[in-house]
Design an enzyme around this catalytic site. Structure first.
Site, PDB file in Angstrom:
ATOM      1  N   CYS A 282       6.317   0.699  -6.506  1.00  0.00           N
ATOM      2  CA  CYS A 282       5.500   0.645  -7.714  1.00  0.00           C
ATOM      3  C   CYS A 282       6.387   0.730  -8.965  1.00  0.00           C
ATOM      4  O   CYS A 282       7.088  -0.229  -9.266  1.00  0.00           O
ATOM      5  CB  CYS A 282       4.430   1.736  -7.677  1.00  0.00           C
TER       6      CYS A 282
ATOM      7  N   HIS B  98       1.727   0.565  -2.237  1.00  0.00           N
ATOM      8  CA  HIS B  98       2.054   1.904  -1.721  1.00  0.00           C
ATOM      9  C   HIS B  98       1.884   2.017  -0.210  1.00  0.00           C
ATOM     10  O   HIS B  98       0.863   2.503   0.282  1.00  0.00           O
ATOM     11  CB  HIS B  98       1.185   2.947  -2.421  1.00  0.00           C
TER      12      HIS B  98
ATOM     13  N   GLU C  62       3.821   3.992   1.408  1.00  0.00           N
ATOM     14  CA  GLU C  62       4.292   5.352   1.706  1.00  0.00           C
ATOM     15  C   GLU C  62       3.166   6.383   1.777  1.00  0.00           C
ATOM     16  O   GLU C  62       3.348   7.488   2.305  1.00  0.00           O
ATOM     17  CB  GLU C  62       5.316   5.795   0.658  1.00  0.00           C
TER      18      GLU C  62
END
Length: 242
Positions: free
Chosen positions: A92, A176, A178
């Site tokens: 990001c 994202h 993660e």
């Protein structure tokens, strides 16, 4: 020599490395997490003892050097790491920092991407290998970047033409992978995140439902991407120990 570490640059308390950290720990790679964005002259580890660099997300602009002077140091570190083949991973804001460090332009989207939204595969690469042509991922950004000269575009979306790219030893991802279910709950306890979510027309319950649907598909891709990054960091660490 001190054992090489993977340096994690964090920009907000809730923007944690999540699954990235899990894969680094899986192969016993030590990490150091720093928050330096507000520091004019941040203390940084010895460059020769850094096995890889992770640049996380955050609410600020990638080029807001007046408000966050430490971002200049992050850009400098990213360029130096890529120049010697040190593995770099950006998520990001981190994706945008890598891109702008390589000369790309930062733009503000009129239509922010917040929520679970699709990206489309453009190119296959070992760093990021989507199995399907289209995939729903967690997005949370207002800004986007152009593709740096010489970079390989890997994925795009309707609102952001550069969703993932590779340049040398670096991988940038606008979305994202993660985020774990537990980390998502931390995001939804953060007032700034909730404000942005509601402003985009979303809700906590809706996002939880959407994420629960796509998470099983994202988990194996996240493991592939982040275990690959961890392996590259481990290989690089062995060259530093010679």
């Amino acid at each position: 020599m001190t054992q090489p570490e993977v340096l994690i640059l964090q920009h907000a308390a809730w923007e944690k490395p999540g699954r990235i950290q899990t894969e680094l720990e899986e192969i016993n790679l030590p990490t150091q997490t720093l928050t330096i964005a507000k520091k004019k002259k941040p203390d940084m580890p010895d460059f020769d003892e850094v096995a890889g660099v992770v640049v996380m997300g955050g609410p600020m602009s990638a080029t807001d050097y007046d408000g966050y002077p430490g971002l200049k140091a992050e850009c400098k570190l990213v360029r130096a790491a890529i120049s010697v083949g040190k593995p770099v991973l950006g998520v990001c804001l981190g994706h945008q920092i890598i891109a702008t460090a390589l000369g790309a332009k930062l733009k503000t989207n009129n239509d922010p991407e917040i929520g679970v939204l699709p990206i489309k595969r453009v190119e296959r690469h070992d760093y990021f290998a989507m199995w399907n042509k289209e995939l729903d991922v967690l997005q949370w950004h207002n800004d986007c970047v152009t593709l740096p000269d010489g970079a390989t575009l890997l994925a795009r979306s309707g609102a952001a033409k550069v969703q993932a790219f590779r340049f040398g030893s670096a991988l940038g991802m606008q979305f994202h992978l993660e985020v774990t279910p537990q980390l998502l709950e931390e995001w939804l306890e953060e007032p700034l995140m909730v404000k942005q979510l509601k402003a985009s027309g979303g809700s906590k319950s809706q996002l939880r439902e959407q994420y629960a649907t796509c998470s099983p598909q994202l988990q194996p891709l996240a493991e592939q991407v982040f275990s690959g990054f961890a392996a590259r960091c481990n290989t690089y660490a062995t060259t530093l120990m010679r």
